[in-house]
Scaffold this motif. Structure first.
Motif, mmCIF file in Angstrom:
data_model
loop_
_atom_site.group_PDB
_atom_site.id
_atom_site.type_symbol
_atom_site.label_atom_id
_atom_site.label_comp_id
_atom_site.label_asym_id
_atom_site.label_seq_id
_atom_site.Cartn_x
_atom_site.Cartn_y
_atom_site.Cartn_z
ATOM 1 N N MET A 1 0.842 -1.187 0.000
ATOM 2 C CA MET A 1 0.000 0.000 0.000
ATOM 3 C C MET A 1 0.885 1.247 0.000
ATOM 4 N N ALA A 2 0.511 2.209 -0.799
ATOM 5 C CA ALA A 2 1.288 3.439 -0.923
ATOM 6 C C ALA A 2 1.181 4.260 0.358
ATOM 7 N N THR A 3 2.281 4.885 0.727
ATOM 8 C CA THR A 3 2.282 5.757 1.895
ATOM 9 C C THR A 3 1.531 7.046 1.568
ATOM 10 N N THR A 4 1.220 7.801 2.595
ATOM 11 C CA THR A 4 0.564 9.100 2.416
ATOM 12 C C THR A 4 1.426 9.989 1.526
ATOM 13 N N ARG A 5 2.728 9.982 1.751
ATOM 14 C CA ARG A 5 3.654 10.798 0.958
ATOM 15 C C ARG A 5 3.602 10.373 -0.512
ATOM 16 N N ASP A 6 3.648 9.073 -0.765
ATOM 17 C CA ASP A 6 3.595 8.574 -2.143
ATOM 18 C C ASP A 6 2.281 8.943 -2.818
ATOM 19 N N ARG A 7 1.194 8.796 -2.100
ATOM 20 C CA ARG A 7 -0.106 9.158 -2.668
ATOM 21 C C ARG A 7 -0.159 10.635 -3.011
ATOM 22 N N ALA A 8 0.408 11.469 -2.132
ATOM 23 C CA ALA A 8 0.435 12.906 -2.391
ATOM 24 C C ALA A 8 1.272 13.210 -3.636
ATOM 25 N N LEU A 9 2.422 12.581 -3.753
ATOM 26 C CA LEU A 9 3.291 12.843 -4.908
ATOM 27 C C LEU A 9 2.674 12.338 -6.206
ATOM 28 N N ALA A 52 9.938 20.630 -5.445
ATOM 29 C CA ALA A 52 11.168 19.838 -5.383
ATOM 30 C C ALA A 52 10.854 18.358 -5.151
ATOM 31 N N GLY A 53 9.875 18.068 -4.317
ATOM 32 C CA GLY A 53 9.475 16.678 -4.072
ATOM 33 C C GLY A 53 8.911 16.018 -5.319
ATOM 34 N N VAL A 54 8.116 16.750 -6.068
ATOM 35 C CA VAL A 54 7.538 16.219 -7.307
ATOM 36 C C VAL A 54 8.644 15.970 -8.330
ATOM 37 N N VAL A 55 9.563 16.913 -8.465
ATOM 38 C CA VAL A 55 10.674 16.751 -9.403
ATOM 39 C C VAL A 55 11.480 15.506 -9.044
ATOM 40 N N LEU A 56 11.775 15.329 -7.774
ATOM 41 C CA LEU A 56 12.535 14.158 -7.340
ATOM 42 C C LEU A 56 11.757 12.872 -7.608
ATOM 43 N N TRP A 57 10.457 12.868 -7.342
ATOM 44 C CA TRP A 57 9.620 11.685 -7.597
ATOM 45 C C TRP A 57 9.645 11.330 -9.083
ATOM 46 N N ILE A 58 9.475 12.338 -9.931
ATOM 47 C CA ILE A 58 9.521 12.093 -11.376
ATOM 48 C C ILE A 58 10.883 11.539 -11.767
ATOM 49 N N ALA A 59 11.949 12.153 -11.257
ATOM 50 C CA ALA A 59 13.309 11.703 -11.593
ATOM 51 C C ALA A 59 13.535 10.262 -11.170
ATOM 52 N N GLU A 60 13.094 9.904 -9.986
ATOM 53 C CA GLU A 60 13.276 8.528 -9.503
ATOM 54 C C GLU A 60 12.546 7.533 -10.391
ATOM 55 N N HIS A 61 11.330 7.855 -10.778
ATOM 56 C CA HIS A 61 10.555 6.948 -11.622
ATOM 57 C C HIS A 61 11.101 6.897 -13.052
ATOM 58 N N GLU A 62 11.512 8.039 -13.561
ATOM 59 C CA GLU A 62 12.107 8.035 -14.902
ATOM 60 C C GLU A 62 13.437 7.299 -14.908
ATOM 61 N N ARG A 63 14.216 7.454 -13.840
ATOM 62 C CA ARG A 63 15.498 6.761 -13.763
ATOM 63 C C ARG A 63 15.286 5.249 -13.755
ATOM 64 N N ALA A 64 14.291 4.787 -13.037
ATOM 65 C CA ALA A 64 13.985 3.352 -13.033
ATOM 66 C C ALA A 64 13.605 2.887 -14.433
ATOM 67 N N ASP A 65 12.807 3.685 -15.123
ATOM 68 C CA ASP A 65 12.436 3.349 -16.503
ATOM 69 C C ASP A 65 13.657 3.361 -17.417
ATOM 70 N N MET A 66 14.529 4.366 -17.238
ATOM 71 C CA MET A 66 15.732 4.444 -18.071
ATOM 72 C C MET A 66 16.650 3.257 -17.821
ATOM 73 N N ASP A 67 16.828 2.911 -16.557
ATOM 74 C CA ASP A 67 17.689 1.768 -16.242
ATOM 75 C C ASP A 67 17.181 0.512 -16.922
ATOM 76 N N ALA A 68 15.874 0.336 -16.950
ATOM 77 C CA ALA A 68 15.292 -0.835 -17.601
ATOM 78 C C ALA A 68 15.421 -0.754 -19.120
ATOM 79 N N ALA A 69 15.285 0.447 -19.676
ATOM 80 C CA ALA A 69 15.284 0.612 -21.135
ATOM 81 C C ALA A 69 16.678 0.659 -21.742
ATOM 82 N N MET A 70 17.634 1.167 -20.983
ATOM 83 C CA MET A 70 18.968 1.382 -21.529
ATOM 84 C C MET A 70 19.800 0.116 -21.514
#
Length: 183
Positions: A1-9, A52-70
């Protein structure tokens, strides 16, 4: 289950990606995430902290996608395949997140704490592209990598705005092969 912070982001990304940066308020994030009023501000006291929190969340998720794709790409066609898949994902299943990232590029000037995250995120893709071009024998990978990446960004913007069906591969083939030829 997603945390409150994750749901907010997740809600914040959705709001920015669907409604623009002006929709990013603590109250709207709480409502969209179906959280009690004030929950988002418990995690992110100011709007700058939320950005800043949203930017970091996006970066973390995009980085995971990039790691898988690259995946290792040893031929021009494999490099083009990887880039095509990433653009397809950015303008397809992750279009809302991509729209949010682009909207926040401009907001980063108002939230200086977000800039290092954006710069670090971009450097991963720059390095991968430069390394692939160098490995494939590009005469000037330092110059050609930004040209390839700028083309990718242009394709993404066009697909998200005025040309959703814009073919990806022909343009990528043209720019990658030109980078390899030194043209």
């Amino acid at each position: 289950m997603a945390t409150t912070r994750d749901r907010a982001l997740e809600a914040a990304v959705r709001l920015v990606g669907e409604q623009g940066v002006r929709a990013l308020t603590h109250a709207r994030v709480d409502a969209d995430a179906e959280l009690p009023r004030g929950s988002t501000s418990n995690w992110f006291r100011t709007r700058d902290a939320l950005v800043a929190g949203v930017v970091l969340w996006i970066a973390e998720h995009e980085r995971a996608d990039m790691d898988a794709a690259m995946a290792p790409a040893a031929t021009p066609d494999e490099v083009i395949d990887v880039m095509e898949r990433m653009i397809e994902d950015a303008t397809g299943r992750n279009a809302v997140r991509t729209r949010a990232r682009y909207a926040l590029f401009f907001e980063a000037n108002a939230a200086p704490g977000a800039q290092p995250t954006m710069t670090a995120q971009r450097s991963i893709f720059v390095e991968w592209t430069r390394d692939r071009l160098r490995m494939l024998g590009a005469p000037d990978p330092e110059t050609s990598a930004p040209a390839v990446l700028t083309t990718c960004a242009g394709i993404i913007v066009n697909r998200l705005t005025v040309a959703p069906g814009l073919p990806i591969r022909p343009t990528l083939e043209f720019v990658v092969r030109a980078a390899l030829d030194g043209s």
